[in-house]
Design an enzyme around this catalytic site. Structure first.
Site, mmCIF file in Angstrom:
data_model
loop_
_atom_site.group_PDB
_atom_site.id
_atom_site.type_symbol
_atom_site.label_atom_id
_atom_site.label_comp_id
_atom_site.label_asym_id
_atom_site.label_seq_id
_atom_site.Cartn_x
_atom_site.Cartn_y
_atom_site.Cartn_z
ATOM 1 C CG HIS A 122 -0.606 1.956 -9.258
ATOM 2 N ND1 HIS A 122 -0.764 1.666 -7.923
ATOM 3 C CD2 HIS A 122 -1.700 2.691 -9.602
ATOM 4 C CE1 HIS A 122 -1.899 2.199 -7.479
ATOM 5 N NE2 HIS A 122 -2.486 2.836 -8.489
ATOM 6 C CD GLU B 205 -13.535 -4.657 -1.048
ATOM 7 O OE1 GLU B 205 -12.343 -5.045 -1.053
ATOM 8 O OE2 GLU B 205 -14.497 -5.449 -0.946
ATOM 9 C CG ASN B 206 -8.164 -1.688 -4.986
ATOM 10 O OD1 ASN B 206 -7.297 -2.542 -4.809
ATOM 11 N ND2 ASN B 206 -8.339 -0.694 -4.115
ATOM 12 C CG ASP C 88 -2.106 0.923 1.050
ATOM 13 O OD1 ASP C 88 -2.335 1.390 -0.087
ATOM 14 O OD2 ASP C 88 -2.793 1.198 2.048
ATOM 15 N NE ARG D 123 -4.479 6.887 -6.941
ATOM 16 C CZ ARG D 123 -4.267 6.633 -5.651
ATOM 17 N NH1 ARG D 123 -3.943 7.611 -4.824
ATOM 18 N NH2 ARG D 123 -4.408 5.414 -5.169
HETATM 19 C C1 IPE Z 1 -5.407 -2.551 -0.052
HETATM 20 O O1 IPE Z 1 -5.061 -1.260 -0.196
HETATM 21 C C2 IPE Z 1 -5.483 -3.185 -1.393
HETATM 22 C C3 IPE Z 1 -4.215 -3.341 -2.088
HETATM 23 C C4 IPE Z 1 -3.036 -3.054 -1.601
HETATM 24 C C5 IPE Z 1 -4.324 -3.897 -3.391
HETATM 25 P P1 IPE Z 1 -6.165 -0.131 -0.384
HETATM 26 O O2 IPE Z 1 -5.408 1.134 -0.428
HETATM 27 O O3 IPE Z 1 -7.040 -0.446 -1.512
HETATM 28 O O4 IPE Z 1 -7.004 -0.307 0.941
HETATM 29 P P2 IPE Z 1 -7.765 0.790 1.792
HETATM 30 O O5 IPE Z 1 -8.677 1.505 0.886
HETATM 31 O O6 IPE Z 1 -6.711 1.702 2.344
HETATM 32 O O7 IPE Z 1 -8.433 0.035 2.858
HETATM 33 C C1 IPE Z 2 -1.814 0.167 -3.277
HETATM 34 O O1 IPE Z 2 -1.491 1.494 -3.355
HETATM 35 C C2 IPE Z 2 -1.918 -0.438 -4.650
HETATM 36 C C3 IPE Z 2 -3.290 -0.732 -5.071
HETATM 37 C C4 IPE Z 2 -4.377 -0.598 -4.344
HETATM 38 C C5 IPE Z 2 -3.436 -1.175 -6.425
HETATM 39 P P1 IPE Z 2 -2.638 2.584 -3.331
HETATM 40 O O2 IPE Z 2 -3.035 2.868 -4.747
HETATM 41 O O3 IPE Z 2 -3.733 2.168 -2.442
HETATM 42 O O4 IPE Z 2 -1.848 3.815 -2.748
HETATM 43 P P2 IPE Z 2 -2.398 4.861 -1.706
HETATM 44 O O5 IPE Z 2 -2.851 4.126 -0.502
HETATM 45 O O6 IPE Z 2 -3.499 5.594 -2.392
HETATM 46 O O7 IPE Z 2 -1.202 5.723 -1.451
HETATM 47 MG MG MG Z 3 -4.079 2.503 -0.405
#
Ligand code: IPE
Ligand code: IPE
Ligand code: MG
Length: 481
Positions: A285, A315-316, A268, A281
């Site tokens: 990634h 949820e993403n 994360d 963003r």
């Molecule tokens: C968890 O991170 C999912 C992944 C790392 C793929 P998220 O950033 O999606 O989770 P939340 O929204 O902080 O709970």
């Molecule tokens: C985790 O990084 C990767 C995925 C969920 C794909 P995030 O995209 O959640 O990064 P933050 O939490 O917004 O910084």
């Molecule tokens: Mg995140």
């Protein structure tokens, strides 16, 4: 428990060169087991090698690999008659024992062969002896032993033979085997764990020469099962047979030293990492994907066998379409560009999640890499369109379809990767202290490590900090320690 790794241990030069030859002719015919080790044979099978127990089963003109234990002169003759292209894996020490037997035999001496008559090495040596008559009392004889025999036993047997016969010469014991046995004999600890297959003669000998209780483990499941028993001892030595891969040795030592077997990571913080640099963003990634490839190397170096990473949650999908499609594209690109790296590092890729909802090209790329890496032992499980609740619901529906009540064990087998052990350690980067629907069932007794480091910045040092944190935990799992 103190773990002492014995030196020397493991693969000898003869085995190493036989394996290198066989690997470079992957897919060829192997006469008998190249070496007596199930992990090595599994790797050759994965390369498409075909094992036969009779030279006549090799098609005329094909390539055949002779085992490290050698073959009889008769088999060499039959290979020539069939115009086979021979890759000779015979260990130089075994070849030397063959030459000694032939020399004694050519000089007209009866030859006494010490060893296991059912072992291919002994059969090969016997094949060099023209006249297999029993010696008469007082007669001059030659003695050849199986190379992997216990050196003390051979010496004692030769002393007995000298009482009845005129022993003209003794050959056979190889120095590599003797050195490994000497290290075991000299070990003054409380128990020894010998790593190697049960049909490996030299592995069994290592157990025999130990001056303390000795245990044998031929794969990681054995090691995990034996670990608690080992922990009753103060000082435990670990050694391995001459055909045991060093990778297995390292994993076993890691397991005994309580390095986790399975590490799961919630990667994360990619978005924040990019935004803090004024970049989109997707840039974060892509950087995170690079971190994953580096982290796999560090985890592999530390003997960690299973790595599960959270790449995209159920949820993403709520994120903007542009970010979601960028991620799907990145997954496809990564699969295509990193597949050969996974194959080279012998890492098996598996994807856990509802893959039916993923774009078609991505599904095809996943299936392709899964197929190409299916035989490898180390595993990378990528959770894609994964949700812990979705996984449990999917398993529950599978159970209903079967119409049978479930137990915890049978339910576990309906989850996405049923044969992968539960994670020991879950690392979450990026500062949040929640599970976000990750491995809800499997993490019931996992240890958690949270770090503020954003995933693209995650370093080898951060990993060691997490592993150090893990090893300090007292994993009671409901019991008392
Ligand atoms: C968890 O991170 C999912 C992944 C790392 C793929 P998220 O950033 O999606 O989770 P939340 O929204 O902080 O709970
Ligand atoms: C985790 O990084 C990767 C995925 C969920 C794909 P995030 O995209 O959640 O990064 P933050 O939490 O917004 O910084
Ligand atoms: Mg995140």
């Amino acid at each position: 428990m103190e773990i002492v790794t014995l030196d020397p241990h493991g693969m000898c030069s003869g085995v190493r060169s036989a394996i290198a030859k066989a690997m470079s002719h992957g897919g060829a015919y192997c006469l008998h087991q190249l070496v007596h080790n199930e992990i090595v044979l599994g790797e050759l099978l994965a390369l498409g090698s075909v094992f036969v127990d009779d030279i006549e089963k090799v098609p005329d003109g094909a390539t055949v690999i002779f085992p490290a234990h050698g073959v009889t002169p008769e088999v060499r003759g039959r290979a020539a008659a069939k115009r086979l292209s021979v890759v000779d894996g015979t260990c130089p020490f075994v070849a030397r024992a063959h030459r000694a037997a032939r020399r004694f035999s050519d000089a007209g001496l009866p030859v006494v062969v010490l060893g296991d008559p059912s072992h291919t090495e002994v059969q090969g040596i016997l094949g060099e002896i023209a006249d297999r008559r029993a010696p008469r009392p007082g007669e001059k004889i030659g003695v050849v032993s199986q190379t992997t025999m216990n050196a003390d036993e051979v010496a004692a047997e030769v002393a007995r033979l000298r009482e009845k016969f005129d022993v003209a010469g003794v050959a056979g014991i190889c120095t590599a085997t003797k050195e490994r046995q000497d290290a075991v004999r000299e070990f003054d600890g409380d128990a020894i764990l010998v790593l190697g297959s049960r049909n490996s003669a030299n592995t069994r000998r290592l157990c025999e020469v130990a001056r303390c209780p000795a245990y044998i483990a031929s794969n990681m499941d054995d090691v995990v099962k034996l670990r608690e028993e080992m922990e009753r001892y103060g000082k435990v030595g670990v050694t391995s047979g001459a055909s045991t891969p060093e990778r297995f040795f390292e994993s076993a030592v890691g397991c005994l030293r309580r390095i986790p077997q399975h590490v799961a990571i919630i990667m994360d913080g990619n978005g924040r990492w990019a935004q803090s640099r004024g970049r989109p963003r997707g840039f974060g990634h892509a950087a995170g994907a690079g971190t994953l490839m580096r982290a796999l190397g560090w985890l592999g170096d530390r003997g960690i066998r299973y790595v599960t990473v959270y790449a995209f949650s159920t949820e993403n999908w709520k994120r903007p379409e542009s970010e979601v499609s960028g991620l799907m594209g990145l997954f496809s690109t990564m699969l295509k560009s990193k597949a050969s790296e996974l194959v080279g590092n012998q890492v098996r890729l598996r994807v856990a999640g509802r893959r039916g909802d993923l774009p078609r090209p991505l599904r095809d790329a996943i299936a392709d890499v899964e197929r190409r890496t299916a035989s490898f032992e180390r595993q990378l499980i990528v959770c894609l369109n994964y949700g812990g609740r979705a996984e449990i619901v999917d398993a529950a529906n599978a159970a209903i379809a079967r119409g049978e009540p479930v137990t915890e064990e049978t339910f576990r087998r309906l989850l996405y990767v049923p044969d992968v052990p539960d994670p020991d350690l879950v690392i979450r980067t990026g500062g949040e202290r929640r599970t976000s629907n990750f491995l809800l069932w499997e993490s019931a007794y996992a240890e958690y490590h949270f770090t503020d480091t954003l995933w693209p910045d995650f370093s080898e040092r951060d990993l060691d900090e997490a592993l150090g944190d893990y090893s300090s935990r007292d994993r009671r799992k409901g019991g008392l320690s």
